[in-house]
Design a protein around this motif. Sequence first.
Motif, PDB file in Angstrom:
ATOM      1  N   SER A 145      -6.827   8.836  -5.374  1.00  0.00           N
ATOM      2  CA  SER A 145      -7.943   8.398  -4.368  1.00  0.00           C
ATOM      3  C   SER A 145      -7.505   8.432  -3.166  1.00  0.00           C
ATOM      4  O   SER A 145      -6.994   7.452  -2.245  1.00  0.00           O
ATOM      5  CB  SER A 145      -7.816   6.694  -4.939  1.00  0.00           C
TER       6      SER A 145
ATOM      7  N   ASN B 161       0.763  -1.434  -0.035  1.00  0.00           N
ATOM      8  CA  ASN B 161       0.014   0.063   0.172  1.00  0.00           C
ATOM      9  C   ASN B 161       0.737   1.241   0.176  1.00  0.00           C
ATOM     10  O   ASN B 161       1.941   1.205   0.152  1.00  0.00           O
ATOM     11  CB  ASN B 161      -0.916   0.106   1.320  1.00  0.00           C
TER      12      ASN B 161
ATOM     13  N   THR C  74      -7.738  14.536   4.151  1.00  0.00           N
ATOM     14  CA  THR C  74      -7.382  13.501   5.099  1.00  0.00           C
ATOM     15  C   THR C  74      -7.226  13.819   6.556  1.00  0.00           C
ATOM     16  O   THR C  74      -6.878  15.076   6.568  1.00  0.00           O
ATOM     17  CB  THR C  74      -6.408  12.552   4.750  1.00  0.00           C
TER      18      THR C  74
ATOM     19  N   LYS D  54      -7.498   8.817   0.879  1.00  0.00           N
ATOM     20  CA  LYS D  54      -7.904   7.886   1.971  1.00  0.00           C
ATOM     21  C   LYS D  54      -8.314   8.664   3.154  1.00  0.00           C
ATOM     22  O   LYS D  54      -8.146   9.710   3.480  1.00  0.00           O
ATOM     23  CB  LYS D  54      -6.747   6.836   2.462  1.00  0.00           C
TER      24      LYS D  54
ATOM     25  N   CYS E 288      -1.568   2.447  -9.928  1.00  0.00           N
ATOM     26  CA  CYS E 288      -1.108   3.542  -9.167  1.00  0.00           C
ATOM     27  C   CYS E 288      -0.134   4.214  -9.858  1.00  0.00           C
ATOM     28  O   CYS E 288       0.309   3.587 -11.067  1.00  0.00           O
ATOM     29  CB  CYS E 288      -0.498   3.339  -7.809  1.00  0.00           C
TER      30      CYS E 288
ATOM     31  N   TYR F 247       1.059   7.475   3.212  1.00  0.00           N
ATOM     32  CA  TYR F 247       2.166   8.229   3.849  1.00  0.00           C
ATOM     33  C   TYR F 247       2.149   8.614   5.170  1.00  0.00           C
ATOM     34  O   TYR F 247       3.215   8.880   5.857  1.00  0.00           O
ATOM     35  CB  TYR F 247       2.724   9.303   2.858  1.00  0.00           C
ATOM     36  N   GLU F 248       0.802   8.989   5.658  1.00  0.00           N
ATOM     37  CA  GLU F 248       0.835   9.027   6.972  1.00  0.00           C
ATOM     38  C   GLU F 248       1.088   8.126   7.830  1.00  0.00           C
ATOM     39  O   GLU F 248       1.298   8.370   8.956  1.00  0.00           O
ATOM     40  CB  GLU F 248      -0.958   9.151   7.129  1.00  0.00           C
TER      41      GLU F 248
HETATM   42  N1  MTE Z   1      -4.496   9.128   0.669  1.00  0.00           N
HETATM   43  C1  MTE Z   1      -3.782   9.366   1.942  1.00  0.00           C
HETATM   44  N2  MTE Z   1      -4.487  10.156   2.766  1.00  0.00           N
HETATM   45  N3  MTE Z   1      -2.332   9.344   2.145  1.00  0.00           N
HETATM   46  C2  MTE Z   1      -1.653   8.919   1.203  1.00  0.00           C
HETATM   47  O1  MTE Z   1      -0.166   8.634   1.141  1.00  0.00           O
HETATM   48  N4  MTE Z   1      -1.573   7.657  -1.154  1.00  0.00           N
HETATM   49  C3  MTE Z   1      -2.267   7.509  -2.640  1.00  0.00           C
HETATM   50  C4  MTE Z   1      -3.544   7.231  -2.437  1.00  0.00           C
HETATM   51  N5  MTE Z   1      -4.159   7.737  -1.240  1.00  0.00           N
HETATM   52  C5  MTE Z   1      -2.101   8.190  -0.107  1.00  0.00           C
HETATM   53  C6  MTE Z   1      -3.590   8.312  -0.122  1.00  0.00           C
HETATM   54  C7  MTE Z   1      -1.374   6.755  -3.378  1.00  0.00           C
HETATM   55  S1  MTE Z   1       0.078   7.375  -3.894  1.00  0.00           S
HETATM   56  C8  MTE Z   1      -1.973   5.554  -3.933  1.00  0.00           C
HETATM   57  S2  MTE Z   1      -1.283   4.830  -5.111  1.00  0.00           S
HETATM   58  C9  MTE Z   1      -3.215   5.036  -3.252  1.00  0.00           C
HETATM   59  O2  MTE Z   1      -3.872   5.921  -2.181  1.00  0.00           O
HETATM   60  C10 MTE Z   1      -2.939   3.671  -2.775  1.00  0.00           C
HETATM   61  O3  MTE Z   1      -4.052   2.963  -2.295  1.00  0.00           O
HETATM   62  P1  MTE Z   1      -4.006   1.499  -1.620  1.00  0.00           P
HETATM   63  O4  MTE Z   1      -3.008   1.301  -0.784  1.00  0.00           O
HETATM   64  O5  MTE Z   1      -5.239   1.034  -1.404  1.00  0.00           O
HETATM   65  O6  MTE Z   1      -3.669   0.693  -3.033  1.00  0.00           O
END
Ligand code: MTE
Length: 306
Positions: free
Chosen positions: A223, A66, A159, A225, A124, A69-70
């Motif tokens: 996308s 995955n 986030t 999170k 990604c 980065y948090e």
């Molecule tokens: N959302 C947050 N809050 N922090 C993140 O670092 N990384 C992004 C995205 N959403 C990220 C994020 C990146 S670079 C990718 S490729 C995808 O989440 C990865 O999702 P996955 O781990 O469910 O495959």
Amino acid sequence: MRRQSPADLQWSDVTPKSFFLNRRALIAGAAGMAIAVPAAAKLDYVTSPLSTDEKPNSLEDITSYNNFYEFGTGKGDPSAYAPALTTDPWSVKVDGLVGRPGSYDLADLLSGIPLEERIYRFRCVEAWAMVVPWIGLPLGKMLEKFGVQPGAKYVAFETLVRPDEMRGQKSPILDWPYREGLRLDEAMHPLTILATGLYGEDLPNQNGAPLRLVVPWKYGFKSIKSIVRITLSDSQPETTWNMLQPSEYGFYANVNPEVDHPRWSQATERHIGAGLFAGREPTRMFNGYADQVAGLYSGQDLARDF
Ligand code: MTE
């Protein structure tokens, strides 16, 4: 196996854990394992017609490799450290150009919205690809609840910031909070979903619990999170990777084999789970969703608006 949705199942229909358990048994059954399939496997009837037929990656792949980065910059950091995040209670602040701003509890956000389950190819920016059986709902359905005002042209997402539980936030590798955004027409497109689960379970923390965006025709960094804020605005919002490195990461970030990242080619991608010796495959325009989304960008120069 994939059936079209007849359904207007409500979120509340599927919250009991028993449905998830039934769903798991059904998946195992479909995989040819000797497990009895219960009758009440309701969720199978709500698979979105927008789903791909491609084989989903394993739960193991999806939850152990995955980017979040948090919790650190390593691919294994999210699965190791994201369990520390408290995701209940959870509320989302809705503000900007909406008729009904406020702080919404997660359950209130989801209530009354028909549940759909969708399977998406998910690629990604690092040029890896995964297929994830998301549980989610169209973002547009949720935005409608807020009463989007006519002047709104963009949607911004944030986030949470909680360094006590998100150890990566103790260092300034990114400008926290993680931020993303979409143009309103992209946000209203039926392929754009908010995911609350995968493989019939609530979202694992490393995948963005309890609520994350999925935009399958864009590179994965769009996308976002663990969303805590949604803002409707009339101007293009700041986005994390674009702020960090505007020459490398544009606002649109549409999957496009013809426009390379300045430091690597985007023409091919590596499929996670395909095995060490599997070759790379050609990247598809808009991640294979050109028929559905190319029209959003007609008249735009995609090399400039990358
Ligand atoms: N959302 C947050 N809050 N922090 C993140 O670092 N990384 C992004 C995205 N959403 C990220 C994020 C990146 S670079 C990718 S490729 C995808 O989440 C990865 O999702 P996955 O781990 O469910 O495959």
